[in-house]
Structures are given as structure tokens and as C-alpha cells.
Scaffold this active site. Structure first.
Site, PDB file in Angstrom:
ATOM      1  CD  GLU A  18      -3.252   3.336  -5.077  1.00 21.61           C
ATOM      2  OE1 GLU A  18      -4.314   2.719  -5.290  1.00 21.61           O
ATOM      3  OE2 GLU A  18      -2.209   2.773  -4.715  1.00 21.61           O
ATOM      4  CG  HIS A  73      -3.618  -0.764  -6.559  1.00 21.61           C
ATOM      5  ND1 HIS A  73      -3.792  -0.109  -5.374  1.00 21.61           N
ATOM      6  CD2 HIS A  73      -3.740  -2.075  -6.243  1.00 21.61           C
ATOM      7  CE1 HIS A  73      -4.004  -0.973  -4.395  1.00 21.61           C
ATOM      8  NE2 HIS A  73      -3.976  -2.183  -4.919  1.00 21.61           N
ATOM      9  NE  ARG A  85      -4.336  -1.252   0.357  1.00 26.06           N
ATOM     10  CZ  ARG A  85      -4.580  -2.321  -0.400  1.00 26.06           C
ATOM     11  NH1 ARG A  85      -3.709  -2.707  -1.320  1.00 26.06           N
ATOM     12  NH2 ARG A  85      -5.698  -3.005  -0.265  1.00 26.06           N
TER      13      ARG A  85
END
Ligand code: 8YV
Length: 294
Positions: A236, A258, A207
Site C-alpha cells: 500500500e 483502505h 490486511r
């Protein structure tokens, strides 16, 4: 629930309503305290992913709401992306591809020199399911593997390091695979980046919050860190001109949006496991992959 919620505004797109017992969400979307609060009949939060950092586990636990995730079935996909990122950023595959497409093939041999992955010492920060799947792949390629976890794994054949700085000092490529929790927030900060050094490579498939991205941008721009490949960001989506701008402009970097678990195979298996959890919940049977809540 009041004591658990930071604010009582419903910040996203869930409105207060009765009768909803199950919410299916993603690892990044999660479910906030306010949203849990707004669903008085909620009994199950089924996460299509392994990250629970976006779910307010305290609020779920206080209401005795079950939380399930999709462990194991995505570990290989995430580990292989980490491996691909490490290979690509060290061998400068992205830059090479851009040279060819731009017609600048003859950009000079020196500009194309990279660092080999084979022969490098790898370090894994976070030795859970994904970290161990990655360790298996790295060992199969003949790499030495070191790892850091809160405690040594008695079954591990890899060498333990007692803290992230020592791990970073002793490896060439540092892979970040640990869960995002308040304790791991910015665990990769200036000290770890300094220890990894100007020839070191950072790969993050965990993360964004576990890496101090301002410190990372400074280290890359200043040349005190060799390279970084990131699939995840503190903010993000990461976009030019946004909060991750300094990072996006840093040299010796490679970025993906991602996508670590985004393979047909992993996503199919994740969907099946999410459905298995929901089916079990409806049938009143034990949930296949329930998260232990305190
Ligand atoms: C996915 C993830 O991006 O597992 C996680 O926690 O972040 C990823 O696998 C996401 O959950 C897909 O729905």
C-alpha cells in the site's frame, strides 16, 4: 533489545531521542523495533486502529511498553464496507457506473449481468469482533453464514468450518476479517481461491498480507475465481505499474484505498478511545483497551 531487531537502521521518520513516553500511531503505520529501540523512555504505544501487525509487539513486550488499540468502535464501519464491496462487485456497480459516465449505456445486457448477494452463502474467515459484526449484518439480510476461526465459538449460531479451504468450498462469498499475524500470512492462497471457484467472490477488509496477491491475480486473470473486492493490499498504496499491477489489471474486481474504518462516526469514536487510553495512562489508571502481550 538487539535480539529483537532485524536491522538497526531507523527506517522511517522517528529519530532517537529521550523523554518520549507516549507514541500515538495508526494501525497501518505502527512502530518498528528500531523505532522502539530509539525511544528509551517509551511507555505507551497508542494505536488508532485495531491492527497491531505494524507494531513490533515482541520489542514492546520485552520493554514492558503498553500497547492499546481501538476495538469495537470501528467494527460496524468495517463490516458495512465489506458488505458494500460484496454487493458492488457482485452486481457490477462500479462497471455500470463507468458505462454510464463513458456514454456506453447500451453496452449490452449480458455485459451487465451480475450475481446476487441475497441467497448466496457467505463465509467469514476470522470470527473476531469485525467478523461477528459482519455476520450479524449478513444474517439480517437473510444470508446463511459459515465461519472459520482457530476454534469454534461456543456462542455462535453460525456454522463452523474447520479450515479455510472447506469454508471457501462451502460458500459463495468469502469475507476475510482476520488479524495479520505470521500464522495468517497468505492464508488465502491458491488452494482457498480454487475452492472458492469461478462463481465465488473474495472480499478482503483485513490486511493485504493475509491474501497471496500473486495467486489472486492469476486466479482472476485465468477465470478460476469469479470476482474480488479489496480494501487492503500487500503493498500500500497500490498503484498501477507497482507491485500490485497484475491485480489492478484483473477483471471482475473492485478496489478501495483502505477506507474500511473511514467514517466520521467511527473515526470520532476511535479518537475518543485513543485519548481515553492516553488519559488513563497519564493518570496511572487501568488502560481501557490494552492489548494482552505475551
Ligand atoms: C485504519 C486499520 O486505516 O484499524 C486498523 O488497523 O487499518 C484502520 O482502521 C488506521 O488504523 C487509521 O488510523
Amino acid at each position: 533489545m538487539e535480539q529483537f531487531c532485524a536491522s538497526h537502521a531507523i527506517t522511517r521518520d522517528i529519530e532517537a531521542r529521550d523523554g518520549i513516553e507516549i507514541v500515538l500511531t495508526s494501525g497501518t503505520r505502527g512502530l518498528t523495533c528500531d523505532e522502539i529501540d530509539a525511544l528509551p523512555d517509551l511507555r505507551l504505544i497508542a494505536v488508532n486502529g485495531v491492527g497491531t501487525d505494524a507494531v513490533d509487539l515482541g520489542a514492546a513486550s520485552a520493554r514492558n511498553i503498553a500497547v492499546t488499540t481501538t476495538p469495537d468502535v470501528l467494527s460496524g464501519a468495517v463490516a458495512e464496507l465489506a458488505l458494500g464491496l460484496a454487493l458492488s462487485v457482485r452486481r457490477r456497480i462500479g462497471e455500470g457506473e463507468r458505462l454510464v459516465r463513458s456514454g456506453a449505456w447500451g453496452g449490452g445486457q449480458k455485459a451487465r449481468l451480475g450475481r446476487s448477494l441475497i441467497g448466496a452463502r457467505s463465509g467469514i474467515l476470522g470470527y473476531g469482533r469485525i467478523g461477528r459484526a459482519l455476520a450479524d449484518m449478513l444474517r439480517a439480510l437473510g444470508l446463511e453464514v459459515l465461519y472459520y476461526a482457530r476454534a469454534p465459538d461456543q456462542n455462535a449460531t453460525d456454522a463452523y468450518r474447520a479450515n479455510p479451504v472447506t469454508l471457501a468450498r462451502d460458500c459463495d462469498v468469502l469475507f476475510v476479517t482476520l488479524a495479520a499475524t505470521p500464522e495468517t500470512h497468505h492464508i488465502v492462497g491458491p488452494d482457498v481461491l480454487d475452492a472458492l471457484g469461478p462463481e465465488g467472490t473474495l472480499v478482503n477488509v483485513a490486511r493485504g498480507s493475509v491474501v497471496d496477491s500473486a495467486a489472486l491475480a492469476t486466479a482472476l486473470h485465468g477465470g478460476t475465481l469469479g470476482a474480488a473486492a479489496l480494501d487492503v493490499f500487500e503493498t500500500e498504496p497500490a498503484t498501477p505499474g507497482g507491485p500490485e499491477d497484475a491485480l489492478l489489471r484483473a477483471p471482475n474486481t473492485l478496489f478501495t484505498p483502505h477506507i474500511a474504518s473511514a467514517t466520521y462516526e467511527a473515526r470520532r469514536a476511535m479518537a475518543q478511545l485513543v485519548i481515553a487510553n492516553i488519559d488513563a495512562f497519564i493518570a496511572g489508571a487501568p488502560l481501557p483497551s490494552k492489548v494482552a502481550l505475551s
